[in-house]
Design an enzyme around this catalytic site. Sequence first.
Site, short mmCIF file in Angstrom:
data_model
loop_
_atom_site.label_atom_id
_atom_site.label_comp_id
_atom_site.label_asym_id
_atom_site.label_seq_id
_atom_site.Cartn_x
_atom_site.Cartn_y
_atom_site.Cartn_z
N GLY A 100 0.68 -1.30 -0.17
CA GLY A 100 0.15 0.03 0.03
C GLY A 100 0.62 1.21 -0.03
O GLY A 100 2.16 1.11 -0.20
N LEU A 158 0.25 3.68 -2.28
CA LEU A 158 0.58 3.66 -3.50
C LEU A 158 1.24 4.95 -4.14
O LEU A 158 0.74 5.91 -3.67
CB LEU A 158 -0.47 3.30 -4.31
N HIS A 202 4.12 1.54 -8.14
CA HIS A 202 3.14 0.54 -8.11
C HIS A 202 2.09 0.67 -9.11
O HIS A 202 1.75 -0.41 -9.73
CB HIS A 202 2.19 0.66 -6.90
N GLN A 224 7.99 -9.48 8.01
CA GLN A 224 9.30 -9.00 7.20
C GLN A 224 9.96 -7.71 7.95
O GLN A 224 10.67 -7.34 7.37
CB GLN A 224 8.73 -8.76 5.86
N LYS A 264 12.81 -2.12 -8.58
CA LYS A 264 13.28 -1.34 -7.23
C LYS A 264 13.98 -2.04 -6.17
O LYS A 264 14.84 -1.80 -5.47
CB LYS A 264 12.08 -0.61 -6.85
N MET A 294 10.86 6.07 -6.80
CA MET A 294 9.72 6.03 -5.85
C MET A 294 9.70 5.22 -4.90
O MET A 294 10.14 4.03 -5.17
CB MET A 294 8.36 6.01 -6.79
N SER A 322 7.44 4.17 -1.00
CA SER A 322 6.55 4.44 0.08
C SER A 322 7.18 5.05 1.28
O SER A 322 6.73 6.07 2.07
CB SER A 322 5.71 3.33 0.74
N ARG A 323 8.48 4.87 1.40
CA ARG A 323 9.25 5.33 2.44
C ARG A 323 9.74 6.87 2.23
O ARG A 323 10.15 7.36 3.15
CB ARG A 323 10.48 4.38 2.81
P1 AMP Z 1 5.97 -2.39 -1.66
O1 AMP Z 1 4.47 -1.90 -1.42
O2 AMP Z 1 7.08 -1.31 -1.61
O3 AMP Z 1 6.07 -3.63 -1.15
O4 AMP Z 1 6.30 -2.73 -3.11
C1 AMP Z 1 5.36 -3.43 -4.09
C2 AMP Z 1 5.81 -3.72 -5.54
O5 AMP Z 1 6.00 -2.48 -5.91
C3 AMP Z 1 7.18 -4.38 -5.43
O6 AMP Z 1 7.26 -5.46 -6.44
C4 AMP Z 1 8.04 -3.22 -5.53
O7 AMP Z 1 9.38 -3.72 -6.32
C5 AMP Z 1 7.33 -2.29 -6.65
N1 AMP Z 1 7.79 -1.18 -6.49
C6 AMP Z 1 7.87 -0.15 -5.38
N2 AMP Z 1 8.63 1.05 -5.74
C7 AMP Z 1 8.54 0.89 -6.99
C8 AMP Z 1 9.37 1.79 -8.20
N3 AMP Z 1 9.79 3.05 -7.77
N4 AMP Z 1 9.27 1.47 -9.33
C9 AMP Z 1 8.95 0.17 -9.93
N5 AMP Z 1 8.29 -0.70 -8.84
C10 AMP Z 1 8.20 -0.48 -7.69
#
Ligand code: AMP
Length: 274
Positions: free
Chosen positions: A22, A24, A28, A52, A140, A175, A177-178
């Site tokens: 999330g 987003l 995402h 995790q 990423k 990009m 979420s952090r």
């Molecule tokens: P997360 O919500 O951070 O666990 O990310 C969910 C999915 O989105 C994972 O497969 C990440 O690698 C992908 N993701 C996160 N940030 C990016 C980004 N800047 N570019 C491409 N994919 C991303």
Amino acid sequence: MQKVADKLREEGKSIGFVPTMGALHQGHLSLMQRAKKENDVLIMSIFVNPTQFGPEEDYRRYPRPLEKDRSLAQREGVDIIFCPSASEMYKKGYSTYVEVEGLSNRLCGLFRPGHFKGVASVVCKLFNIVKPDVAYFGQKDYQQLKIIRRMVEDLDMGVEIRECPIVREPDGLAMSSRNYYLSFDERKEALSLSKALKCGRSMVKAGSSIPDVISKMERIIRRESHAKVDYIKIVDPETLVDVEKVKPGGKVLIVLAVWIGKARLIDNMLVKRM
Ligand code: AMP
């Protein structure tokens, strides 16, 4: 969710799946856009997975803007948002985990003990619940992607993994979420990561030695931020083992993890030497 997935499969529909935590952003959304095009049904999960996160990590304060996420997902044509609670996913007595050896013990695995065990286990559970034909992951989180690929192959999961390129802000910041944790000044400092990577990429392409590339990258980050560097590495893109020399035509991954304030940021670039 399993019943719905079974029904969709019975109807011969292909299920594309994008697992997320999330909060987003465009990264995402790029995964969703691709999954939407390539499948009959698009399922996204939003689950901030407690297993995790380390005990000192940001599980509690991880952003959870659920309503905003819901409308973004709707706009992208997501058919189903699977959003379980932690207590549904980990019922009393829960005790089964997936460990992907080797790949999990390098890079971020050394700084976040147990992290990839949590990731592999929850992705395995999500695959069993959502029953996707194809699942989409971002480059990423490069190490995560390699670990998931290994798990799917080793455990014959029959899910096709497709990887999507890193989406960056116009100024180069990957990009994440952090990034929401960053103050105005830290946001500027965080730019040093992609700057260092770009410089590293030109140096590798031009044939500079690995120690020179790494020390130059470290200098850029130290000069432009108050960062605490967990690691800056140049590794084999398949095994994630340190590379000592890049041969002409050879491919490497330049990868780093750096703390800017309270945000642990990761970024990487795949580079081919000329
Ligand atoms: P997360 O919500 O951070 O666990 O990310 C969910 C999915 O989105 C994972 O497969 C990440 O690698 C992908 N993701 C996160 N940030 C990016 C980004 N800047 N570019 C491409 N994919 C991303």
